[in-house]
Design a protein around this motif. Structure first.
Motif, PDB file in Angstrom:
ATOM      1  N   GLU A 310       0.534  -1.434   0.092  1.00  0.00           N
ATOM      2  CA  GLU A 310       0.259   0.295  -0.268  1.00  0.00           C
ATOM      3  C   GLU A 310       1.027   1.344  -0.631  1.00  0.00           C
ATOM      4  N   MET A 311       2.183   1.425   1.089  1.00  0.00           N
ATOM      5  CA  MET A 311       2.908   2.475   0.344  1.00  0.00           C
ATOM      6  C   MET A 311       3.446   2.437  -0.859  1.00  0.00           C
ATOM      7  N   GLY A 312       3.625   1.328  -0.764  1.00  0.00           N
ATOM      8  CA  GLY A 312       4.448   1.747  -2.471  1.00  0.00           C
ATOM      9  C   GLY A 312       5.903   1.013  -2.581  1.00  0.00           C
ATOM     10  N   LYS A 313       5.946   0.788  -1.400  1.00  0.00           N
ATOM     11  CA  LYS A 313       7.546   0.446  -1.030  1.00  0.00           C
ATOM     12  C   LYS A 313       7.611  -1.118  -1.956  1.00  0.00           C
ATOM     13  N   ILE A 314       6.852  -1.551  -2.416  1.00  0.00           N
ATOM     14  CA  ILE A 314       7.107  -3.506  -3.092  1.00  0.00           C
ATOM     15  C   ILE A 314       5.991  -3.266  -3.952  1.00  0.00           C
ATOM     16  N   ASN A 315       5.790  -3.989  -4.823  1.00  0.00           N
ATOM     17  CA  ASN A 315       4.506  -4.603  -5.130  1.00  0.00           C
ATOM     18  C   ASN A 315       4.380  -5.744  -5.810  1.00  0.00           C
ATOM     19  N   GLN A 316       3.730  -6.419  -5.963  1.00  0.00           N
ATOM     20  CA  GLN A 316       2.800  -7.769  -6.634  1.00  0.00           C
ATOM     21  C   GLN A 316       3.914  -8.342  -6.644  1.00  0.00           C
ATOM     22  N   GLU A 317       5.177  -7.916  -7.388  1.00  0.00           N
ATOM     23  CA  GLU A 317       5.778  -9.109  -8.831  1.00  0.00           C
ATOM     24  C   GLU A 317       7.563  -9.487  -7.799  1.00  0.00           C
ATOM     25  N   ASP A 318       7.521  -7.888  -6.776  1.00  0.00           N
ATOM     26  CA  ASP A 318       8.510  -7.733  -5.588  1.00  0.00           C
ATOM     27  C   ASP A 318       8.157  -9.198  -5.127  1.00  0.00           C
ATOM     28  N   VAL A 319       7.021  -9.205  -4.598  1.00  0.00           N
ATOM     29  CA  VAL A 319       6.397  -9.893  -3.693  1.00  0.00           C
ATOM     30  C   VAL A 319       6.835 -12.021  -3.865  1.00  0.00           C
ATOM     31  N   ALA A 320       6.782 -11.623  -5.669  1.00  0.00           N
ATOM     32  CA  ALA A 320       6.571 -13.410  -6.118  1.00  0.00           C
ATOM     33  C   ALA A 320       8.290 -13.505  -6.557  1.00  0.00           C
ATOM     34  N   LEU A 321       9.300 -12.442  -6.693  1.00  0.00           N
ATOM     35  CA  LEU A 321      10.055 -12.889  -6.894  1.00  0.00           C
ATOM     36  C   LEU A 321      11.147 -13.464  -5.763  1.00  0.00           C
ATOM     37  N   VAL A 322      11.162 -12.198  -4.729  1.00  0.00           N
ATOM     38  CA  VAL A 322      10.903 -13.164  -3.325  1.00  0.00           C
ATOM     39  C   VAL A 322      10.583 -14.000  -3.102  1.00  0.00           C
ATOM     40  N   MET A 323       9.220 -14.877  -2.634  1.00  0.00           N
ATOM     41  CA  MET A 323       8.527 -16.216  -2.911  1.00  0.00           C
ATOM     42  C   MET A 323       9.565 -17.515  -3.372  1.00  0.00           C
ATOM     43  N   GLU A 324       9.901 -17.076  -5.081  1.00  0.00           N
ATOM     44  CA  GLU A 324      10.360 -17.875  -5.944  1.00  0.00           C
ATOM     45  C   GLU A 324      11.759 -18.040  -4.766  1.00  0.00           C
ATOM     46  N   GLU A 325      12.680 -16.797  -4.573  1.00  0.00           N
ATOM     47  CA  GLU A 325      13.783 -17.639  -4.166  1.00  0.00           C
ATOM     48  C   GLU A 325      13.879 -17.930  -2.956  1.00  0.00           C
ATOM     49  N   PHE A 326      12.958 -17.688  -2.509  1.00  0.00           N
ATOM     50  CA  PHE A 326      12.706 -18.667  -0.784  1.00  0.00           C
ATOM     51  C   PHE A 326      12.708 -20.040  -1.722  1.00  0.00           C
ATOM     52  N   GLU A 327      11.521 -20.462  -2.161  1.00  0.00           N
ATOM     53  CA  GLU A 327      11.091 -21.702  -2.746  1.00  0.00           C
ATOM     54  C   GLU A 327      12.182 -22.398  -2.918  1.00  0.00           C
ATOM     55  N   ASN A 328      13.089 -21.892  -4.278  1.00  0.00           N
ATOM     56  CA  ASN A 328      14.591 -22.311  -4.563  1.00  0.00           C
ATOM     57  C   ASN A 328      15.273 -22.940  -3.389  1.00  0.00           C
ATOM     58  N   LEU A 329      15.523 -22.275  -2.408  1.00  0.00           N
ATOM     59  CA  LEU A 329      16.308 -22.455  -1.343  1.00  0.00           C
ATOM     60  C   LEU A 329      15.789 -23.306   0.123  1.00  0.00           C
ATOM     61  N   ASP A 330      14.625 -23.465  -0.179  1.00  0.00           N
ATOM     62  CA  ASP A 330      13.854 -24.523   0.378  1.00  0.00           C
ATOM     63  C   ASP A 330      14.146 -25.514  -0.620  1.00  0.00           C
ATOM     64  N   ILE A 331      14.771 -26.621   0.423  1.00  0.00           N
ATOM     65  CA  ILE A 331      14.758 -27.627  -0.381  1.00  0.00           C
ATOM     66  C   ILE A 331      13.943 -28.981  -0.130  1.00  0.00           C
ATOM     67  N   ASP A 332      14.004 -29.110   1.030  1.00  0.00           N
ATOM     68  CA  ASP A 332      12.972 -30.006   1.999  1.00  0.00           C
ATOM     69  C   ASP A 332      11.642 -29.706   1.655  1.00  0.00           C
ATOM     70  N   GLN A 333      11.611 -28.378   1.675  1.00  0.00           N
ATOM     71  CA  GLN A 333       9.762 -27.905   1.258  1.00  0.00           C
ATOM     72  C   GLN A 333       9.237 -27.977   2.836  1.00  0.00           C
ATOM     73  N   SER A 334      10.037 -27.253   3.874  1.00  0.00           N
ATOM     74  CA  SER A 334       9.544 -27.863   4.998  1.00  0.00           C
ATOM     75  C   SER A 334       8.935 -26.272   5.726  1.00  0.00           C
ATOM     76  N   GLY A 335       9.074 -25.149   4.574  1.00  0.00           N
ATOM     77  CA  GLY A 335       8.921 -24.045   4.747  1.00  0.00           C
ATOM     78  C   GLY A 335       9.753 -23.198   5.232  1.00  0.00           C
ATOM     79  N   THR A 336      10.554 -23.469   6.262  1.00  0.00           N
ATOM     80  CA  THR A 336      11.888 -22.935   6.719  1.00  0.00           C
ATOM     81  C   THR A 336      13.008 -23.141   5.818  1.00  0.00           C
ATOM     82  N   ILE A 337      13.730 -22.630   5.969  1.00  0.00           N
ATOM     83  CA  ILE A 337      15.655 -22.511   5.002  1.00  0.00           C
ATOM     84  C   ILE A 337      16.311 -22.794   6.281  1.00  0.00           C
ATOM     85  N   SER A 338      17.146 -23.392   6.400  1.00  0.00           N
ATOM     86  CA  SER A 338      17.642 -23.901   7.197  1.00  0.00           C
ATOM     87  C   SER A 338      19.396 -24.637   6.560  1.00  0.00           C
TER      88      SER A 338
END
Length: 349
Positions: A310-338
């Motif tokens: 809402e503040m214009g700090k980020i947009n949906q594309e930014d969130v999607a890119l960050v979540m994609e990076e998170f999913e790539n690092l979450d190898i065991d698909q546990s929802g966390t990065i260890s």
């Protein structure tokens, strides 16, 4: 299967689950154990290497030091002065001294003031002027503007000290104030410098060029705005020596003045938007929009992301890119990065 379905329902930041939100409110966030103690510790392994492809090229071309900008300016003026001196017989107009006129013409061309008191007459001289006007504009835009911004930042402390002359202000408090009102202090500093330059230019034109005060101020305004009508200009030897330094400095100062003014307006607009976002009541529609995982409730992480959008700090594309990076690092698909996930990700690469 049950574990997989449970993992999919975990919030975006598992550290801020519903059961420990109250704990988060009662204590401050602390630095996690794996976080480097300082920027130096973090960037230590990367010293001498690019943080991202092309980063060295960008920093080298768009953030030069004052010394680098000064050196490049000197080289540019030496080359320009030499070239225009060699074709001095092909330049017509009010002349004083060969070398001085060549340097003066180079500055007038570089800043696009173009009084018209010196004009290239031959084809080679005209082509040379065309080359130097474009290279000069690029040089001013890429280097001198950054150098001027650097100098203004260096003067901010002096300005704060002058503002709080009768008050005892500590160094930490002073630096905090400079950081909070950085753009405002830059604007005030450049405004004072511009006022001094306008006054100095007017005085020199009155005393040296023998113009009345109205014509002198008119010539100053036409110069710093790069209009350069040409009916009034510097024609004496001392006047052109002064103009070589004054024209370049004053035109850049005026450009920085309007740049900082635009930054202040943008900053105030952003602050107003942030205040409106944080004070307005949240509706059911907002709740549905903030519920990213569609579980009927909004977690702290989802709320933060929604407000930042809402503040214009980020947009949906930014969130999607960050979540994609998170999913790539979450190898065991546990929802966390260890650590095991990071080791597995490095082995895959």
């Amino acid at each position: 299967m049950a574990d997989d379905s449970a993992n999919k329902k975990q919030p975006l930041l598992s550290g801020l689950t519903d059961q420990n939100i109250g704990t988060v409110k009662k204590r401050r966030f602390r630095r996690c154990k794996s976080t480097p103690a300082s920027d130096a510790d973090f960037f230590g392994p990367y010293k001498g290497r690019e943080l991202f492809p092309g980063s060295n090229f960008i920093l080298r071309n768009f953030r030069p030091s004052f010394r680098q900008a000064s050196l490049l300016l000197i080289i540019y003026l030496i080359v320009g002065c030499t070239c225009f001196y060699l074709v001095r017989d092909q330049i017509v107009g009010k002349k004083t001294n060969g070398i001085l006129d060549a340097l003066y013409f180079c500055i007038v061309t570089m800043t696009t003031v173009g009084y018209g008191d010196l004009v290239p007459e031959s084809v080679p001289a005209k082509l040379l002027a065309c080359a130097f006007v474009f290279s000069g504009m690029a040089f001013v835009a890429l280097f001198l503007g950054k150098a001027a911004d650097y100098l203004v930042e260096k003067q901010e402390v002096l300005l704060v000290k002058a503002v709080h002359l009768r008050r005892k202000v500590g160094t930490r408090q002073m630096m905090k104030e400079i950081e909070e009102k950085k753009v405002e202090y830059k604007f005030l500093t450049i405004a004072v410098a511009l006022l001094v330059l306008v006054s100095l230019g007017t005085i020199i034109l009155v005393k040296v060029e023998k113009l009345n005060i109205i014509d002198a101020f008119y010539c100053v305004c036409a110069t710093i705005t790069t209009l350069g009508y040409g009916d009034k200009s510097f024609s004496t030897t001392f006047g052109r020596v002064f103009a070589v330094f004054w024209i370049l400095t004053s035109t850049i100062c005026l450009a920085q003045f309007f740049l900082y003014l635009a930054e202040i307006q943008m900053e105030h607009r952003q602050q107003s938007l942030v205040k409106w976002v944080l004070t307005r009541r949240m509706t059911v529609v907002d709740l549905e929009a903030a519920d990213l995982d569609d579980d009927g409730v909004v977690s702290a992480a989802e709320f933060v992301i929604y407000k930042l959008k809402e503040m214009g700090k980020i947009n949906q594309e930014d969130v999607a890119l960050v979540m994609e990076e998170f999913e790539n690092l979450d190898i065991d698909q546990s929802g966390t990065i260890s650590n095991s996930d990071l080791l597995l990700a490095q082995s895959v690469e």
